[in-house]
Design a protein around this motif. Structure first.
Motif, mmCIF file in Angstrom:
data_model
loop_
_atom_site.group_PDB
_atom_site.id
_atom_site.type_symbol
_atom_site.label_atom_id
_atom_site.label_comp_id
_atom_site.label_asym_id
_atom_site.label_seq_id
_atom_site.Cartn_x
_atom_site.Cartn_y
_atom_site.Cartn_z
ATOM 1 N N ASP A 1 31.279 12.326 24.798
ATOM 2 C CA ASP A 1 31.825 11.902 23.516
ATOM 3 C C ASP A 1 31.145 10.590 23.135
ATOM 4 N N LEU A 2 30.290 10.634 22.141
ATOM 5 C CA LEU A 2 29.498 9.470 21.760
ATOM 6 C C LEU A 2 30.295 8.422 20.995
ATOM 7 N N VAL A 3 31.529 8.777 20.615
ATOM 8 C CA VAL A 3 32.409 7.802 19.972
ATOM 9 C C VAL A 3 33.248 7.089 21.024
ATOM 10 N N ALA A 4 33.785 7.841 21.972
ATOM 11 C CA ALA A 4 34.588 7.248 23.042
ATOM 12 C C ALA A 4 33.745 6.347 23.935
ATOM 13 N N VAL A 5 32.513 6.784 24.205
ATOM 14 C CA VAL A 5 31.584 5.986 25.025
ATOM 15 C C VAL A 5 30.280 5.858 24.234
ATOM 16 N N PRO A 6 30.197 4.849 23.357
ATOM 17 C CA PRO A 6 29.024 4.721 22.498
ATOM 18 C C PRO A 6 27.749 4.417 23.286
ATOM 19 N N VAL A 7 26.642 4.882 22.729
ATOM 20 C CA VAL A 7 25.324 4.572 23.284
ATOM 21 C C VAL A 7 24.766 3.388 22.507
ATOM 22 N N PRO A 8 24.473 2.268 23.170
ATOM 23 C CA PRO A 8 23.964 1.092 22.448
ATOM 24 C C PRO A 8 22.630 1.371 21.762
ATOM 25 N N HIS A 9 22.408 0.680 20.670
ATOM 26 C CA HIS A 9 21.122 0.785 19.981
ATOM 27 C C HIS A 9 20.025 0.165 20.832
ATOM 28 N N LEU A 10 18.839 0.730 20.724
ATOM 29 C CA LEU A 10 17.693 0.158 21.417
ATOM 30 C C LEU A 10 17.280 -1.169 20.777
ATOM 31 N N THR A 11 16.822 -2.076 21.608
ATOM 32 C CA THR A 11 16.353 -3.377 21.137
ATOM 33 C C THR A 11 15.021 -3.687 21.800
ATOM 34 N N GLY A 12 14.437 -4.818 21.435
ATOM 35 C CA GLY A 12 13.208 -5.246 22.065
ATOM 36 C C GLY A 12 13.382 -5.488 23.551
ATOM 37 N N ASP A 13 14.587 -5.901 23.965
ATOM 38 C CA ASP A 13 14.856 -6.116 25.387
ATOM 39 C C ASP A 13 14.710 -4.831 26.187
ATOM 40 N N HIS A 14 15.099 -3.685 25.553
ATOM 41 C CA HIS A 14 14.949 -2.400 26.243
ATOM 42 C C HIS A 14 13.470 -2.080 26.465
ATOM 43 N N LEU A 15 12.673 -2.304 25.457
ATOM 44 C CA LEU A 15 11.253 -1.988 25.565
ATOM 45 C C LEU A 15 10.562 -2.894 26.578
ATOM 46 N N ALA A 16 11.067 -4.118 26.702
ATOM 47 C CA ALA A 16 10.493 -5.063 27.654
ATOM 48 C C ALA A 16 11.129 -4.958 29.024
ATOM 49 N N ALA A 17 12.118 -4.062 29.165
ATOM 50 C CA ALA A 17 12.841 -3.903 30.437
ATOM 51 C C ALA A 17 13.383 -5.238 30.916
ATOM 52 N N SER A 18 13.995 -5.972 29.987
ATOM 53 C CA SER A 18 14.568 -7.278 30.323
ATOM 54 C C SER A 18 15.705 -7.122 31.320
ATOM 55 N N PRO A 19 15.832 -8.049 32.281
ATOM 56 C CA PRO A 19 16.933 -7.975 33.255
ATOM 57 C C PRO A 19 18.307 -7.943 32.592
ATOM 58 N N ALA A 20 18.404 -8.469 31.375
ATOM 59 C CA ALA A 20 19.694 -8.536 30.689
ATOM 60 C C ALA A 20 20.218 -7.164 30.298
ATOM 61 N N VAL A 21 19.332 -6.158 30.227
ATOM 62 C CA VAL A 21 19.767 -4.835 29.781
ATOM 63 C C VAL A 21 19.507 -3.764 30.835
ATOM 64 N N MET A 22 19.338 -4.159 32.086
ATOM 65 C CA MET A 22 19.028 -3.180 33.126
ATOM 66 C C MET A 22 20.137 -2.143 33.291
ATOM 67 N N ASP A 23 21.399 -2.560 33.169
ATOM 68 C CA ASP A 23 22.501 -1.597 33.270
ATOM 69 C C ASP A 23 22.432 -0.581 32.142
ATOM 70 N N ASP A 24 22.084 -1.063 30.948
ATOM 71 C CA ASP A 24 21.997 -0.152 29.805
ATOM 72 C C ASP A 24 20.797 0.779 29.937
ATOM 73 N N ILE A 25 19.697 0.277 30.511
ATOM 74 C CA ILE A 25 18.533 1.139 30.742
ATOM 75 C C ILE A 25 18.897 2.245 31.726
ATOM 76 N N ALA A 26 19.686 1.896 32.750
ATOM 77 C CA ALA A 26 20.132 2.905 33.720
ATOM 78 C C ALA A 26 21.033 3.937 33.040
ATOM 79 N N PHE A 27 21.863 3.483 32.106
ATOM 80 C CA PHE A 27 22.725 4.389 31.342
ATOM 81 C C PHE A 27 21.868 5.346 30.518
ATOM 82 N N GLY A 28 20.817 4.822 29.891
ATOM 83 C CA GLY A 28 19.912 5.664 29.116
ATOM 84 C C GLY A 28 19.220 6.704 29.974
ATOM 85 N N GLU A 29 18.860 6.327 31.207
ATOM 86 C CA GLU A 29 18.238 7.285 32.121
ATOM 87 C C GLU A 29 19.216 8.393 32.500
ATOM 88 N N LYS A 30 20.485 8.035 32.620
ATOM 89 C CA LYS A 30 21.502 9.051 32.914
ATOM 90 C C LYS A 30 21.628 10.037 31.758
#
Length: 231
Positions: free
Chosen positions: A41-70
């Motif tokens: 359910d993409l409303v109950a558990v939203p998927v964050p928008h991609l940002t420049g941090d995602h493309l740079a694999a910034s440590p600040a978004v590593m959990d979200d990158i792992a979520f995207g891989e899932k």
């Protein structure tokens, strides 16, 4: 056999697209009772928008990158993907768009070659359960403004999906009579949807005054992005 069930409407239990996607999953389970189902359910558990941090694999978004891989793994491991699609402002919801951004990945679901892009998801069957407030089918005044189904057809064709079914309930906001008629025709289309996950060949069905669906193994890449069939 694995099925990924996606819902994207913000209306909860009142959502027609959720009703249609749920009924579609039940239809597929008739022939495949042991099918493994993941419901996201993409409303109950939203998927964050991609940002420049995602493309740079910034440590600040590593959990979200792992979520995207899932999310990507869920799609890759699925044989069938059923998606509840609500039409918002002439296109898909932002919730669904952020999910699309996590599954359309170079080297995973498509790749670039000297001859252009090549889709890698040819083994998937995708079923779109679409709900629209107005009447957007071919021949209607709003047809050229429909950018949800058209976008998804183009996007899934881009990653190689050739087995695509579309169930549509439309006219839902015009009147109560239109709403009930649109829902009834959509559920009738689901009731005759081929439940075989290994469906071969081509099948088109047009229902009077209601939605349409199309199942085939045609190369959708060769068709216009706004490919449509009169309802």
């Amino acid at each position: 056999m694995n099925l990924l069930h996606i819902d994207s409407s913000i209306l909860g239990e009142q959502s027609v697209s959720r009703m249609l996607s749920r009924a579609t999953v039940e239809r597929l389970k008739e022939r495949n009772p042991a099918i493994d189902i993941i419901h996201r359910d993409l409303v109950a558990v939203p998927v964050p928008h991609l940002t420049g941090d995602h493309l740079a694999a910034s440590p600040a978004v590593m959990d979200d990158i792992a979520f995207g891989e899932k999310l990507l793994d869920e799609f890759i491991n699925a044989d069938v993907i059923v998606i509840g699609v609500a039409l918002y402002n002439l296109t898909i919801s932002s919730q669904l768009r952020t999910w699309i951004d996590r599954i359309v990945i170079a080297g995973k679901t498509f790749r670039y070659t000297e001859n252009g892009s090549e889709g890698l998801a040819q083994d998937k069957r995708v079923i779109l359960a679409v709900a629209r407030g107005g009447q957007y089918r071919q021949g209607m005044s709003l047809a050229s403004s429909e950018h949800a189904e058209a976008y998804l057809r183009s996007m899934f064709a881009f990653i190689g999906v050739t087995r695509l079914d579309v169930i549509v309930a439309e006219g839902l906001a015009i009147s109560e009579a239109h709403r009930e008629s649109g829902k009834k025709a959509a559920f009738e289309a689901i009731s005759v949807l081929d439940p075989r996950c290994d469906f071969q060949g081509a099948l088109c069905q047009v229902l009077p005054d209601g939605p349409w669906r199309r199942s085939d193994r045609t190369q959708l890449k060769s068709q216009p992005a706004a490919y449509s069939v009169p309802a």
